[in-house]
Enzyme design. Structure first.
Site, PDB file in Angstrom:
ATOM      1  N   GLU A 263       1.208  -1.000   0.017  1.00 46.09           N
ATOM      2  CA  GLU A 263      -0.045  -0.019  -0.360  1.00 46.09           C
ATOM      3  C   GLU A 263       0.882   1.409   0.308  1.00 46.09           C
ATOM      4  OE1 GLU A 263      -2.972  -0.539  -0.181  1.00 46.09           O
ATOM      5  OE2 GLU A 263      -3.907  -2.000   0.451  1.00 46.09           O
ATOM      6  N   CYS A 297      -2.419   9.034   2.468  1.00 45.02           N
ATOM      7  CA  CYS A 297      -2.113   8.314   1.778  1.00 45.02           C
ATOM      8  C   CYS A 297      -2.818   8.997   0.176  1.00 45.02           C
ATOM      9  CB  CYS A 297      -1.992   7.017   1.429  1.00 45.02           C
ATOM     10  SG  CYS A 297      -3.119   6.347   2.232  1.00 45.02           S
TER      11      CYS A 297
HETATM   12  P1  NAD Z   1       8.388   4.633   4.120  1.00 46.27           P
HETATM   13  O1  NAD Z   1       8.252   4.362   3.071  1.00 46.27           O
HETATM   14  O2  NAD Z   1       9.443   6.020   4.761  1.00 46.27           O
HETATM   15  O3  NAD Z   1       8.246   4.094   5.522  1.00 46.27           O
HETATM   16  C1  NAD Z   1       7.169   3.101   6.210  1.00 46.27           C
HETATM   17  C2  NAD Z   1       7.739   1.653   6.991  1.00 46.27           C
HETATM   18  O4  NAD Z   1       9.202   0.886   6.235  1.00 46.27           O
HETATM   19  C3  NAD Z   1       8.044   2.862   8.576  1.00 46.27           C
HETATM   20  O5  NAD Z   1       7.857   1.658   9.323  1.00 46.27           O
HETATM   21  C4  NAD Z   1       9.626   1.908   7.868  1.00 46.27           C
HETATM   22  O6  NAD Z   1      10.438   1.940   9.153  1.00 46.27           O
HETATM   23  C5  NAD Z   1       9.741   0.726   7.189  1.00 46.27           C
HETATM   24  N1  NAD Z   1      10.831   0.608   6.988  1.00 46.27           N
HETATM   25  C6  NAD Z   1      11.698   1.691   5.521  1.00 46.27           C
HETATM   26  N2  NAD Z   1      12.789   1.003   5.229  1.00 46.27           N
HETATM   27  C7  NAD Z   1      12.951  -0.356   5.435  1.00 46.27           C
HETATM   28  C8  NAD Z   1      13.353  -1.312   4.453  1.00 46.27           C
HETATM   29  N3  NAD Z   1      14.395  -1.249   4.201  1.00 46.27           N
HETATM   30  N4  NAD Z   1      12.547  -2.252   5.095  1.00 46.27           N
HETATM   31  C9  NAD Z   1      12.146  -2.574   5.383  1.00 46.27           C
HETATM   32  N5  NAD Z   1      10.928  -1.461   6.438  1.00 46.27           N
HETATM   33  C10 NAD Z   1      11.822  -0.830   5.989  1.00 46.27           C
HETATM   34  O7  NAD Z   1       7.020   5.397   4.953  1.00 46.27           O
HETATM   35  P2  NAD Z   1       6.510   7.083   5.903  1.00 46.27           P
HETATM   36  O8  NAD Z   1       7.213   8.266   5.315  1.00 46.27           O
HETATM   37  O9  NAD Z   1       6.591   5.744   7.099  1.00 46.27           O
HETATM   38  O10 NAD Z   1       5.054   6.911   4.955  1.00 46.27           O
HETATM   39  C11 NAD Z   1       4.587   7.417   4.368  1.00 46.27           C
HETATM   40  C12 NAD Z   1       4.066   7.132   2.798  1.00 46.27           C
HETATM   41  O11 NAD Z   1       3.211   6.222   2.921  1.00 46.27           O
HETATM   42  C13 NAD Z   1       2.991   8.388   2.207  1.00 46.27           C
HETATM   43  O12 NAD Z   1       4.305   7.831   0.773  1.00 46.27           O
HETATM   44  C14 NAD Z   1       2.234   7.544   2.392  1.00 46.27           C
HETATM   45  O13 NAD Z   1       1.428   7.441   0.899  1.00 46.27           O
HETATM   46  C15 NAD Z   1       2.190   5.918   2.464  1.00 46.27           C
HETATM   47  N6  NAD Z   1       0.939   5.408   3.135  1.00 46.27           N
HETATM   48  C16 NAD Z   1       0.148   4.603   1.984  1.00 46.27           C
HETATM   49  C17 NAD Z   1      -0.957   4.183   2.472  1.00 46.27           C
HETATM   50  C18 NAD Z   1      -1.746   3.262   1.853  1.00 46.27           C
HETATM   51  O14 NAD Z   1      -2.404   2.797   2.123  1.00 46.27           O
HETATM   52  N7  NAD Z   1      -1.615   3.162   0.510  1.00 46.27           N
HETATM   53  C19 NAD Z   1      -1.512   4.208   4.306  1.00 46.27           C
HETATM   54  C20 NAD Z   1       0.040   5.204   4.105  1.00 46.27           C
HETATM   55  C21 NAD Z   1       0.461   5.858   3.975  1.00 46.27           C
END
Ligand code: NAD
Length: 553
Positions: A263, A297
């Site tokens: 997502e 998002c």
């Molecule tokens: P992010 O991608 O920076 O981090 C998401 C998660 O991934 C965090 O828990 C982070 O610690 C973890 N992570 C980072 N690198 C990793 C790796 N190499 N391996 C495993 N885990 C890792 O995203 P964010 O800044 O926390 O969230 C914002 C983003 O999320 C925005 O782009 C938003 O649109 C998206 N989002 C999407 C939805 C949806 O339902 N489509 C919902 C909410 C947020």
């Protein structure tokens, strides 16, 4: 603006720990501060697990899996409802923690984090069994139709749920609830900026009486999270976050061919038609753009309005945006959660202004503590600007006036993302056209964003917005594998088993011609050859064939 309290001295701050098999595990890694985004500084910290400790959570999930998977739906449902009751009992505390660590006002935390969690738990507790009930399969082939076959929806194993900071409770709980309801065990990895909210879920699970290892919550650095995604014991990764990290997750998962549900980001458009109820459209879109300080998002990130009503619509939006009260526990909009996210917002607004956009509201970072940014409305925008193409993820609403509905649809679809889209019209025919033509995982008419709170509505995107669905029957089926099971109880070999040879050759070619041949004469001739074969009579149960004779035609 935000109340500002000095940070508590480090020695006085409570330290929180990960939950593995219902026990708190002090991490051997570094400590991470929990920081109030409204400017209150660090107020607590979390000890981080090292990789070996974090893998202990996977081992616990693996150990707990067989008993949890074998537990009847009703019993798992009872535990999910107990979890719901615990959440409801502690809802105000949870809302205050979300406010403190993530920034959204407590009222909004009740509405957009706790409400979806409670609804998901209730829906799954009551309906997972019927959604995942075995499907009887009526075979299509005449030669196989006698088999007793079904599709059984089998749980997968330990599921790794990785969540973002923008909805740290609601997203985590809806993902966890679906995985658990289907009979999987879970390791939850919360986002660094909202670690404490994630750890709170571990405490709630323990208090609700979930068996040891069914749900563990691990506070780790991203490098350690990456090693979890490569662990062969993980049966599926449910990831919510940015598109860039989603790619990394999928790459890591490829090592073991671990399935992923992604997502990801969005750049969600709203199309405002000339016949729209402009008051409703302005109020709805202002909420959709600024809820959670635009860090959703599915935020409305760009608007296309037909030029016949553009000025009136913009005036109403500006008026609505000006009414929002920013900051404070009773405000409409909190601070942004991260300073680096606010930097991106400032860059997008500066880029738009440099390319000719007009700031109609907000647009200036306030002085003072906290990562606040005002509700900002831009006009005079176009698709050369970052604010119209990249995810801004902040309280910025660019509005583009377009000559026609066709232009609006074309521009709305001109994006690498495709999470949600909304259309605003009073005409059911126009609404139908928008639902058909807007390219996204979710399209809503005269409303936006809300459908994450409806547990029966599938959620997910197309293109760079992700792979797979959460929520609804489609979401629950992502948490299982469709296992085809078939049985027959009769003596003797099947028709197609060895030995081959001339008779079998003639028989099979006659069988194919009798089932699929062109014209009744050809088919009857083939059928006569088939019925003349001794092997056919010896190896086929004639009663079974006669019962399904309709499949001949
Ligand atoms: P992010 O991608 O920076 O981090 C998401 C998660 O991934 C965090 O828990 C982070 O610690 C973890 N992570 C980072 N690198 C990793 C790796 N190499 N391996 C495993 N885990 C890792 O995203 P964010 O800044 O926390 O969230 C914002 C983003 O999320 C925005 O782009 C938003 O649109 C998206 N989002 C999407 C939805 C949806 O339902 N489509 C919902 C909410 C947020």
């Amino acid at each position: 603006m935000a109340s500002f309290a000095p940070a508590a001295p480090a020695a006085d701050r409570p330290v929180h720990h990960s939950w593995i098999a219902n026990r708190q595990v002090p991490g051997r890694g570094p400590q991470r501060d929990a920081v109030d985004p409204a400017g209150g500084g660090a107020f607590a910290s979390a000890s981080l697990l090292d990789a070996e400790q974090a893998k202990g959570a996977i081992a616990a999930a693996q150990q707990a899996f067989p008993a949890w998977a074998a537990m009847p739906f009703a019993e798992r449902g009872r535990l999910l409802l107990r979890l719901r009751d615990r959440i409801l009992g502690e809802a105000e505390e949870i809302a205050q923690l979300i406010h403190r660590e993530q920034g959204k006002p407590p009222a909004e935390a009740h509405a957009v984090e706790i409400f979806p969690a409670l609804e998901a738990l209730k829906h799954l507790a009551l309906h997972a069994e019927e959604i995942l009930r075995d499907d009887a399969v009526e075979g299509q082939s005449l030669l196989l139709a006698h088999k007793d076959s079904r599709i059984v929806y089998a749980p997968l194993g330990p599921v790794l749920v990785i969540t973002p900071w923008n909805y740290p409770f609601g997203i985590a709980m809806t993902g966890v609830a679906a995985a658990l309801a289907a009979g999987n065990t879970v390791v939850l990895k919360p986002a660094p900026a909202t670690t404490l909210i994630g750890l709170r879920i571990g405490a709630l699970a323990r208090d609700a009486g979930l068996p040891d290892g069914v749900l563990s919550v691990v506070a780790v650095e991203d490098t350690v999270a990456a090693t979890l995604t490569e662990d062969p014991r993980i049966a599926k990764i449910v990831f919510t976050g940015s598109t860039a990290t989603g790619r990394k997750i999928m790459t890591a998962a490829a090592r073991n061919l671990t399935p992923v549900l992604l997502e990801l980001g969005g750049k969600d458009p709203a199309v405002v038609c000339r016949d729209a109820d402009l008051d409703r459209a302005a109020r709805g879109i202002v909420w959709g753009a600024f809820v959670n300080a635009g860090q959703t998002c599915a935020s409305v990130e760009r608007v296309y309005v037909e030029e016949a009503v553009a000025e009136e619509f913009v005036a109403r939006v500006v008026e609505e945006a000006a009414r929002l009260r920013v900051g404070g526990a009773d405000g409409d909009m909190g601070p942004m959660t991260l300073e680096r996210q606010r930097d991106i917002v400032e860059e997008h607004v500066a880029d738009a202004v440099a390319r000719g956009a007009t700031v109609r509201a907000g647009g200036v970072t306030p002085k003072g503590p906290g990562w606040f940014y005002p509700p900002t409305v831009l006009t005079g925008v176009d698709h050369t600007m970052r604010v119209m193409r990249e995810e801004t993820f902040g309280p910025v609403l660019p509005i583009m006036s377009v000559p026609s509905l066709e232009d609006a649809i074309r521009l709305a679809n001109d994006s690498e993302y495709g999470l949600t889209a909304s259309g605003w019209t009073r005409d059911p025919d126009v609404a139908r056209r928008l639902c058909e033509r807007l390219s996204a995982g979710v399209v809503t008419i005269n409303d936006c964003v809300y459908s994450y709170g409806e547990p029966t509505a599938p959620w997910g995107g197309v293109r760079q917005s992700g792979i797979g669905r959460t929520h609804g029957a489609a979401g629950l089926r992502e948490m299982v594998s469709a296992k085809y099971v078939a049985a027959e109880f009769r003596r003797g070999p099947n028709l197609w088993w060895y030995p081959y040879g001339g008779e079998f050759h003639r028989l099979m070619s006659a069988a194919n011609a009798s089932l699929h041949g062109d014209g009744i004469v050809l088919r009857l001739r083939a059928l006569i050859t088939l019925l003349g074969s001794r092997r056919f009579w010896r190896r086929v149960r004639v009663g079974g064939i006669l019962r399904h004779i309709d499949k001949l035609f």
